[in-house]
Design a protein around this motif. Structure first.
Motif, PDB file in Angstrom:
ATOM      1  N   HIS A 128       0.812  -1.225   0.000  1.00  0.00           N
ATOM      2  CA  HIS A 128       0.000   0.000   0.000  1.00  0.00           C
ATOM      3  C   HIS A 128       0.844   1.273   0.000  1.00  0.00           C
ATOM      4  O   HIS A 128       0.634   2.167   0.820  1.00  0.00           O
ATOM      5  CB  HIS A 128      -0.967   0.012   1.190  1.00  0.00           C
ATOM      6  N   PRO A 129       1.817   1.376  -0.925  1.00  0.00           N
ATOM      7  CA  PRO A 129       2.577   2.625  -1.010  1.00  0.00           C
ATOM      8  C   PRO A 129       1.685   3.774  -1.450  1.00  0.00           C
ATOM      9  O   PRO A 129       0.750   3.587  -2.234  1.00  0.00           O
ATOM     10  CB  PRO A 129       3.638   2.315  -2.074  1.00  0.00           C
ATOM     11  N   VAL A 130       1.977   4.962  -0.927  1.00  0.00           N
ATOM     12  CA  VAL A 130       1.229   6.144  -1.348  1.00  0.00           C
ATOM     13  C   VAL A 130       1.559   6.468  -2.803  1.00  0.00           C
ATOM     14  O   VAL A 130       0.680   6.748  -3.610  1.00  0.00           O
ATOM     15  CB  VAL A 130       1.549   7.335  -0.432  1.00  0.00           C
ATOM     16  N   THR A 131       2.840   6.443  -3.123  1.00  0.00           N
ATOM     17  CA  THR A 131       3.318   6.675  -4.490  1.00  0.00           C
ATOM     18  C   THR A 131       4.370   5.631  -4.814  1.00  0.00           C
ATOM     19  O   THR A 131       5.152   5.242  -3.944  1.00  0.00           O
ATOM     20  CB  THR A 131       3.932   8.087  -4.630  1.00  0.00           C
ATOM     21  N   THR A 132       4.407   5.169  -6.036  1.00  0.00           N
ATOM     22  CA  THR A 132       5.426   4.226  -6.486  1.00  0.00           C
ATOM     23  C   THR A 132       6.353   4.942  -7.450  1.00  0.00           C
ATOM     24  O   THR A 132       5.926   5.364  -8.528  1.00  0.00           O
ATOM     25  CB  THR A 132       4.786   3.012  -7.182  1.00  0.00           C
ATOM     26  N   TRP A 133       7.603   5.093  -7.039  1.00  0.00           N
ATOM     27  CA  TRP A 133       8.604   5.775  -7.873  1.00  0.00           C
ATOM     28  C   TRP A 133       9.311   4.717  -8.702  1.00  0.00           C
ATOM     29  O   TRP A 133      10.342   4.169  -8.316  1.00  0.00           O
ATOM     30  CB  TRP A 133       9.589   6.548  -6.994  1.00  0.00           C
ATOM     31  N   TRP A 134       8.743   4.425  -9.872  1.00  0.00           N
ATOM     32  CA  TRP A 134       9.196   3.282 -10.659  1.00  0.00           C
ATOM     33  C   TRP A 134      10.644   3.395 -11.108  1.00  0.00           C
ATOM     34  O   TRP A 134      11.388   2.404 -11.086  1.00  0.00           O
ATOM     35  CB  TRP A 134       8.271   3.092 -11.858  1.00  0.00           C
ATOM     36  N   ALA A 135      11.059   4.561 -11.526  1.00  0.00           N
ATOM     37  CA  ALA A 135      12.445   4.707 -11.998  1.00  0.00           C
ATOM     38  C   ALA A 135      13.438   4.420 -10.873  1.00  0.00           C
ATOM     39  O   ALA A 135      14.499   3.824 -11.100  1.00  0.00           O
ATOM     40  CB  ALA A 135      12.662   6.114 -12.568  1.00  0.00           C
ATOM     41  N   GLU A 136      13.102   4.847  -9.657  1.00  0.00           N
ATOM     42  CA  GLU A 136      13.977   4.583  -8.520  1.00  0.00           C
ATOM     43  C   GLU A 136      13.993   3.108  -8.144  1.00  0.00           C
ATOM     44  O   GLU A 136      15.035   2.547  -7.788  1.00  0.00           O
ATOM     45  CB  GLU A 136      13.543   5.429  -7.315  1.00  0.00           C
ATOM     46  N   ILE A 137      12.845   2.464  -8.228  1.00  0.00           N
ATOM     47  CA  ILE A 137      12.798   1.029  -7.950  1.00  0.00           C
ATOM     48  C   ILE A 137      13.652   0.274  -8.959  1.00  0.00           C
ATOM     49  O   ILE A 137      14.442  -0.608  -8.591  1.00  0.00           O
ATOM     50  CB  ILE A 137      11.342   0.538  -7.982  1.00  0.00           C
ATOM     51  N   ALA A 138      13.532   0.643 -10.222  1.00  0.00           N
ATOM     52  CA  ALA A 138      14.354  -0.011 -11.248  1.00  0.00           C
ATOM     53  C   ALA A 138      15.839   0.237 -10.994  1.00  0.00           C
ATOM     54  O   ALA A 138      16.669  -0.653 -11.199  1.00  0.00           O
ATOM     55  CB  ALA A 138      13.954   0.504 -12.630  1.00  0.00           C
ATOM     56  N   ARG A 139      16.171   1.425 -10.527  1.00  0.00           N
ATOM     57  CA  ARG A 139      17.581   1.763 -10.292  1.00  0.00           C
ATOM     58  C   ARG A 139      18.193   0.927  -9.174  1.00  0.00           C
ATOM     59  O   ARG A 139      19.318   0.431  -9.286  1.00  0.00           O
ATOM     60  CB  ARG A 139      17.710   3.250  -9.965  1.00  0.00           C
ATOM     61  N   VAL A 140      17.459   0.749  -8.067  1.00  0.00           N
ATOM     62  CA  VAL A 140      18.051   0.055  -6.909  1.00  0.00           C
ATOM     63  C   VAL A 140      17.942  -1.461  -7.027  1.00  0.00           C
ATOM     64  O   VAL A 140      18.571  -2.175  -6.241  1.00  0.00           O
ATOM     65  CB  VAL A 140      17.433   0.529  -5.583  1.00  0.00           C
ATOM     66  N   LEU A 141      17.173  -1.970  -7.994  1.00  0.00           N
ATOM     67  CA  LEU A 141      17.106  -3.410  -8.196  1.00  0.00           C
ATOM     68  C   LEU A 141      18.330  -3.913  -8.953  1.00  0.00           C
ATOM     69  O   LEU A 141      18.791  -3.287  -9.913  1.00  0.00           O
ATOM     70  CB  LEU A 141      15.856  -3.790  -8.991  1.00  0.00           C
ATOM     71  N   LYS A 142      18.817  -5.063  -8.536  1.00  0.00           N
ATOM     72  CA  LYS A 142      19.845  -5.736  -9.307  1.00  0.00           C
ATOM     73  C   LYS A 142      19.238  -6.300 -10.588  1.00  0.00           C
ATOM     74  O   LYS A 142      18.034  -6.586 -10.627  1.00  0.00           O
ATOM     75  CB  LYS A 142      20.441  -6.892  -8.496  1.00  0.00           C
ATOM     76  N   PRO A 143      20.016  -6.482 -11.642  1.00  0.00           N
ATOM     77  CA  PRO A 143      19.497  -7.190 -12.816  1.00  0.00           C
ATOM     78  C   PRO A 143      18.955  -8.559 -12.408  1.00  0.00           C
ATOM     79  O   PRO A 143      19.584  -9.296 -11.656  1.00  0.00           O
ATOM     80  CB  PRO A 143      20.728  -7.318 -13.715  1.00  0.00           C
ATOM     81  N   GLY A 144      17.749  -8.857 -12.851  1.00  0.00           N
ATOM     82  CA  GLY A 144      17.088 -10.086 -12.441  1.00  0.00           C
ATOM     83  C   GLY A 144      16.295  -9.950 -11.153  1.00  0.00           C
ATOM     84  O   GLY A 144      15.594 -10.882 -10.757  1.00  0.00           O
ATOM     85  N   GLY A 145      16.381  -8.773 -10.508  1.00  0.00           N
ATOM     86  CA  GLY A 145      15.675  -8.553  -9.256  1.00  0.00           C
ATOM     87  C   GLY A 145      14.192  -8.282  -9.471  1.00  0.00           C
ATOM     88  O   GLY A 145      13.733  -8.000 -10.585  1.00  0.00           O
ATOM     89  N   THR A 146      13.430  -8.345  -8.379  1.00  0.00           N
ATOM     90  CA  THR A 146      11.974  -8.298  -8.446  1.00  0.00           C
ATOM     91  C   THR A 146      11.399  -7.221  -7.527  1.00  0.00           C
ATOM     92  O   THR A 146      11.881  -7.038  -6.403  1.00  0.00           O
ATOM     93  CB  THR A 146      11.377  -9.657  -8.040  1.00  0.00           C
ATOM     94  N   TYR A 147      10.367  -6.548  -8.031  1.00  0.00           N
ATOM     95  CA  TYR A 147       9.531  -5.670  -7.206  1.00  0.00           C
ATOM     96  C   TYR A 147       8.200  -6.368  -7.009  1.00  0.00           C
ATOM     97  O   TYR A 147       7.561  -6.804  -7.977  1.00  0.00           O
ATOM     98  CB  TYR A 147       9.318  -4.323  -7.900  1.00  0.00           C
ATOM     99  N   PHE A 148       7.767  -6.484  -5.739  1.00  0.00           N
ATOM    100  CA  PHE A 148       6.539  -7.205  -5.406  1.00  0.00           C
ATOM    101  C   PHE A 148       5.714  -6.331  -4.476  1.00  0.00           C
ATOM    102  O   PHE A 148       6.183  -5.946  -3.396  1.00  0.00           O
ATOM    103  CB  PHE A 148       6.881  -8.526  -4.729  1.00  0.00           C
ATOM    104  N   SER A 149       4.476  -5.995  -4.898  1.00  0.00           N
ATOM    105  CA  SER A 149       3.719  -4.992  -4.154  1.00  0.00           C
ATOM    106  C   SER A 149       2.218  -5.243  -4.226  1.00  0.00           C
ATOM    107  O   SER A 149       1.695  -5.614  -5.279  1.00  0.00           O
ATOM    108  CB  SER A 149       4.028  -3.593  -4.712  1.00  0.00           C
TER     109      SER A 149
END
Length: 263
Positions: A128-149
């Motif tokens: 339940h994030p208020v805002t999802t900052w997609w570019a930042e999530i992509a930046r801090v994820l390792k290649p092959g990493g996952t965002y789950f929300s």
């Protein structure tokens, strides 16, 4: 409540409102509503599914952790686990709860940039994030990493919102569209591997539950106070007492997105 006099109804209203206005709303634990409100849960079981992914991760980030309750429910945390939170009471609560489990809580304004280096985590989660900052999530994820929300979907609990604020414009009702989340995730370079939306029934059994909910979920009716909305609360109290629970509908969507492996 059939057979109740106006004076008894007014006395009960004042007692319920005073109780709900005084209780702490720190953290993201809704147990105070047990027996006073109900909400269907999404079929996918976010906490369990999140815990499974945490059990396989080496480095994980929980964004907007609230009081840390959902993250703390996982039976096993990765060797490196970090949570961010912006609201001072929740920062203190999450720190007390998560530090003994080996997770670090970082005070963060919930605005870009995230205070972490590139490719720092193989799993990022958020409930339940208020805002999802997609570019930042992509930046801090390792290649092959996952965002789950799990996120709040469009027009969630708008029966309550519109009871207090009146009819909302189409852009408000259409906000938080899961298809927009898909488009934003893909624009940030992520591949959406799962996206589901469900509409769920919620019931409020007394006016105290409504007051508590609006004090805790502050973006539903911005600036809500008992005194400002006392006439509407009194009318809703009468409706609940005479006709039964106030029924609303929440919407929730699950999104899982993966950062592609580097060539």
């Amino acid at each position: 409540m059939p057979g109740t006099s106006e004076e008894e109804e007014r006395t009960r209203f004042e007692a319920l409102v005073a109780e709900a206005a005084a209780v702490s709303v720190d953290g993201w634990d809704f147990s105070w509503l047990d027996g006073r409100a109900t909400e269907q849960r999404p079929s996918w079981g976010y906490a369990h599914a999140m815990a499974e992914r945490l059990g396989r991760a080496r480095a994980a980030l929980d964004i907007q952790t609230g009081g840390g309750e959902v993250l703390a429910s996982a039976p096993k945390l990765p060797p490196l686990t970090v949570a961010t939170e912006s609201w001072p009471p929740n920062i203190a609560r999450a720190t007390a709860l998560l530090h003994p489990l080996g997770a670090v809580v970082v005070a963060d304004a919930d605005e870009p940039p995230l205070p972490f280096g590139d490719a720092a985590f193989d799993l990022v989660v958020s409930r339940h994030p208020v805002t999802t900052w997609w570019a930042e999530i992509a930046r801090v994820l390792k290649p092959g990493g996952t965002y789950f929300s799990q996120q709040v979907g469009p027009a969630s609990v708008f029966e309550i919102v519109e009871y207090f604020l009146g009819p909302q414009p189409p852009e408000a009702r259409g906000a938080r569209d899961p298809q927009r989340a898909r488009a934003d995730a893909e624009a940030a370079g992520l591949e959406v591997v799962d996206l589901r939306l469900e509409t769920l029934r919620a019931e409020f059994f007394d006016i105290g539950a409504v007051v508590y909910f609006l004090r805790k979920v502050i973006w539903m009716v911005p600036g809500f106070t008992v005194e400002e909305y006392r006439p509407q609360l009194a009318a809703l109290h009468h409706l609940i007492e005479t006709e039964g629970p106030f029924v609303a509908h929440t919407t929730r969507f699950l999104i899982e997105a993966r950062k592609p492996q580097q060539p």
